[in-house]
Design an enzyme around this catalytic site. Structure first.
Site, PDB file in Angstrom:
ATOM      1  N   HIS A 265     108.782  44.606  96.869  1.00 26.41           N
ATOM      2  CA  HIS A 265     109.144  45.818  95.959  1.00 26.41           C
ATOM      3  C   HIS A 265     109.183  46.993  97.043  1.00 26.41           C
ATOM      4  O   HIS A 265     110.123  47.659  97.087  1.00 26.41           O
ATOM      5  CB  HIS A 265     108.100  46.039  94.879  1.00 26.41           C
ATOM      6  CG  HIS A 265     108.397  47.395  93.982  1.00 26.41           C
ATOM      7  ND1 HIS A 265     109.258  47.010  92.963  1.00 26.41           N
ATOM      8  CD2 HIS A 265     108.216  48.524  94.162  1.00 26.41           C
ATOM      9  CE1 HIS A 265     109.228  48.277  92.360  1.00 26.41           C
ATOM     10  NE2 HIS A 265     108.725  49.280  93.013  1.00 26.41           N
ATOM     11  N   GLU A 266     108.137  47.250  97.855  1.00 27.52           N
ATOM     12  CA  GLU A 266     107.859  48.508  98.703  1.00 27.52           C
ATOM     13  C   GLU A 266     108.925  48.309  99.675  1.00 27.52           C
ATOM     14  O   GLU A 266     109.536  49.107 100.240  1.00 27.52           O
ATOM     15  CB  GLU A 266     106.654  48.660  99.086  1.00 27.52           C
ATOM     16  CG  GLU A 266     105.523  48.758  97.982  1.00 27.52           C
ATOM     17  CD  GLU A 266     105.557  50.102  97.016  1.00 27.52           C
ATOM     18  OE1 GLU A 266     106.531  51.022  97.544  1.00 27.52           O
ATOM     19  OE2 GLU A 266     105.442  50.107  95.884  1.00 27.52           O
ATOM     20  N   HIS A 269     112.215  49.419  98.596  1.00 25.59           N
ATOM     21  CA  HIS A 269     112.341  51.261  98.965  1.00 25.59           C
ATOM     22  C   HIS A 269     112.514  51.323  99.996  1.00 25.59           C
ATOM     23  O   HIS A 269     113.461  52.210 100.605  1.00 25.59           O
ATOM     24  CB  HIS A 269     111.107  51.883  98.380  1.00 25.59           C
ATOM     25  CG  HIS A 269     110.997  51.740  96.805  1.00 25.59           C
ATOM     26  ND1 HIS A 269     111.729  52.355  95.858  1.00 25.59           N
ATOM     27  CD2 HIS A 269     109.819  51.324  96.036  1.00 25.59           C
ATOM     28  CE1 HIS A 269     111.157  52.333  94.534  1.00 25.59           C
ATOM     29  NE2 HIS A 269     110.126  51.693  94.742  1.00 25.59           N
ATOM     30  N   GLU A 295     114.590  52.873  92.493  1.00 20.48           N
ATOM     31  CA  GLU A 295     113.844  51.705  92.042  1.00 20.48           C
ATOM     32  C   GLU A 295     114.657  50.387  91.726  1.00 20.48           C
ATOM     33  O   GLU A 295     114.518  49.150  91.799  1.00 20.48           O
ATOM     34  CB  GLU A 295     113.489  52.113  90.425  1.00 20.48           C
ATOM     35  CG  GLU A 295     112.480  51.105  89.688  1.00 20.48           C
ATOM     36  CD  GLU A 295     111.193  51.148  90.680  1.00 20.48           C
ATOM     37  OE1 GLU A 295     110.838  51.917  91.516  1.00 20.48           O
ATOM     38  OE2 GLU A 295     110.306  50.253  90.176  1.00 20.48           O
TER      39      GLU A 295
HETATM   40 ZN    ZN Z   1     109.048  51.230  93.041  1.00 27.42          ZN
END
Ligand code: ZN
Length: 502
Positions: A265-266, A269, A295
């Site tokens: 997830h990170e 980003h 996101e």
């Molecule tokens: Zn996030």
């Protein structure tokens, strides 16, 4: 002689530099700072934040902006100067709309409310937090008035996080999504015993977890030469430059999922930030288009890719090499199903893909009602529990796992939650277009290669940074307005198959 536009850029660069310096102090606070450093760090951050705000909102900046706009009238759409002037105007207007006494009151209420909330959550004591929520709702109404809006106050709050998104549109999107999701969820729950995810809950050595996660995100395209990963209690990504984008994660020695999927997830980003065009380095355009678009990138790699069958076709054997005992009695297919188990729960941050957006809808509806005065702050816990029961068929037995679970309201942040759902919708919409353009993406994924997918995101999303508003960016990239159809198609296909819904 430098023109007014160059002078403006110089000033905006100082504003960005101050923000990056504050970001570094904050990163340090969340990762390595000894707890004794807290009070001094708070003062240092307050000073930097104040100087940054003054730099942006000073009358000189306002004058320079006007002069630069006159000087550069008619710059071609999409050019750096056109976008810089447009976003500088937006940032300047937003920052100067709030009177100084409002800004300081909000800062005071925020910092106290967060402490009260943390205690209230630990003690399951909503009553002690309620007066603070009352003040935050009131401050949010005032914020909407200062910012201005066309239809309803919530529009102004949303626009701060997702420029251009309006409440009426979001309501329609959510209504359509919910009426399709609820029957799908019901069908899945009727067969819920068919997926076993106990394999994920075993002892997993932290060092091996870290090594595996880092090897995966290196494959995805996260560049460690321009980033690093550290540990933090609440994982986040932060960027001090296009060439220094850092991620954080948190390990649970007895549960594989949080660090593994959190790292993906990170990294999503971070790859967005690392993919911004180099010519935007140091400008106010060197960040994401919005929270929702940001996101979309994290959810893309975490879920659409990271919980896909082709992905685990490649990575399951490698994971089993790292954890031979834990994974001795499960195969690739069983593991794929385990990481996609649907299980309605009370806690948003632990929600699966199918139920996650229902958590967001609960918060969105409560925020709307609170802001409009249709729901009294004292009645929020009951309204929360009723909505959870209606949408997810679970009911919190106390407020700690109900209305008090998220930090956002105590931070004075109302209108932020919907950006999580926008991100989910966009992750599927962008992925669908990337695959339409490059049909071999799933085959690449099954070989542990991600160049086509990342390349498509770089070309159509990342490189622009904040040049365009989300609506413009998404329409250019996909030829469609922001919508939920791709996401629904994605969920239907995936879960009908896992749960054999025919
Ligand atoms: Zn996030």
């Amino acid at each position: 002689l430098p023109g007014k536009y160059e002078e403006l850029c110089q000033r905006l660069a100082e504003y960005s530099n101050l923000g990056a310096a504050a970001g570094l102090l904050h990163w340090d606070q969340q990762t390595y700072m000894p707890s004794g450093g807290g009070p001094a760090r708070a003062r240092q951050l307050a000073t930097l934040t104040r100087i940054a705000h003054e730099t942006l909102t000073s009358p000189e900046t306002g004058g320079l902006l006007e002069a630069a706009e006159r000087e550069r009238e008619g710059e071609p759409e999409g050019s750096v100067a056109w976008a810089t002037l447009r976003m500088a105007r937006r940032d300047y207007e937003q920052a100067t709309r709030f009177p100084a006494d409002y800004v300081s009151e909000l800062a005071r209420v925020r910092s106290e409310a967060q402490e009260v909330w943390a205690r209230a959550r630990a003690a399951n004591d909503y009553a002690s937090f309620a007066p603070w929520l009352e003040r935050i709702v009131e401050l949010s109404r005032r914020a909407a008035d200062y910012l201005g809006y066309a239809d309803e106050p919530y529009d102004a709050l949303l626009d701060q996080y997702e420029p251009g998104l309006v409440t009426a549109e979001l309501k329609a999107t959510f209504t359509a999504l919910r009426s399709a999701l609820l029957p799908l969820l019901k069908a899945v729950l009727a067969r819920r015993t068919e997926v076993d995810d106990s394999v994920l809950y075993q002892p997993y050595a932290v060092d091996a977890q870290r090594a595996f996660g880092e090897s995966v995100i290196r494959d995805l395209g996260y560049e460690f030469e321009r980033g690093r990963q550290d540990e933090a209690v609440h994982p986040f990504t932060t960027s001090f430059s296009i060439h220094d984008v850092r991620i954080t994660t948190r390990f649970n020695p007895n549960w594989l999922s949080p660090a593994l999927f959190g790292t993906l997830h990170e990294a999503g980003h971070a790859m967005y930030e690392q993919g911004i065009a180099r010519e935007l380095e140091g400008t106010i355009l060197a960040s994401g288009a919005s929270l929702g678009v940001h996101e979309s990138q994290s959810r893309l790699w975490e879920n659409v890719v990271g919980r896909s069958r082709p992905f685990w076709h490649h990575y399951f054997p490698k994971l089993r090499q790292a954890f031979p005992e834990q994974l001795a009695r499960i195969d690739e297919e069983g593991f794929y199903r385990a990481v996609n188990k649907v299980s309605p729960s009370l806690i948003r941050v632990e929600a699966d893909e199918l139920t996650y957006n229902l958590h967001i809808m609960v918060r969105f509806e409560l925020e709307l009602a609170l802001l409009a005065g249709d729901l009294a702050v004292g009645d929020a816990p009951g309204a929360w529990a009723d909505k959870m029961e209606e949408y997810l068929e679970v009911r919190p037995s106390d407020d700690t796992e109900g209305v008090l679970q998220d930090v956002h309201w105590s931070m004075g942040v109302i209108g932020y939650f919907p950006t999580y759902s926008i991100g989910n919708l966009l992750s599927a919409q962008l992925y669908a277009k990337a695959v339409a353009d490059h049909p071999t993406i799933p085959e690449q994924t099954a070989r542990g290669q991600f160049g086509q997918l990342l390349g498509w995101m770089r070309e159509n999303v990342h490189r622009f940074g904040r040049t365009y508003f989300p609506r413009e960016l998404v329409e250019q990239a996909t030829g469609q307005p922001v919508g939920g159809q791709s996401y629904l198609d994605y969920l239907r296909a995936k879960y009908s198959e896992i749960y054999d819904l025919g």
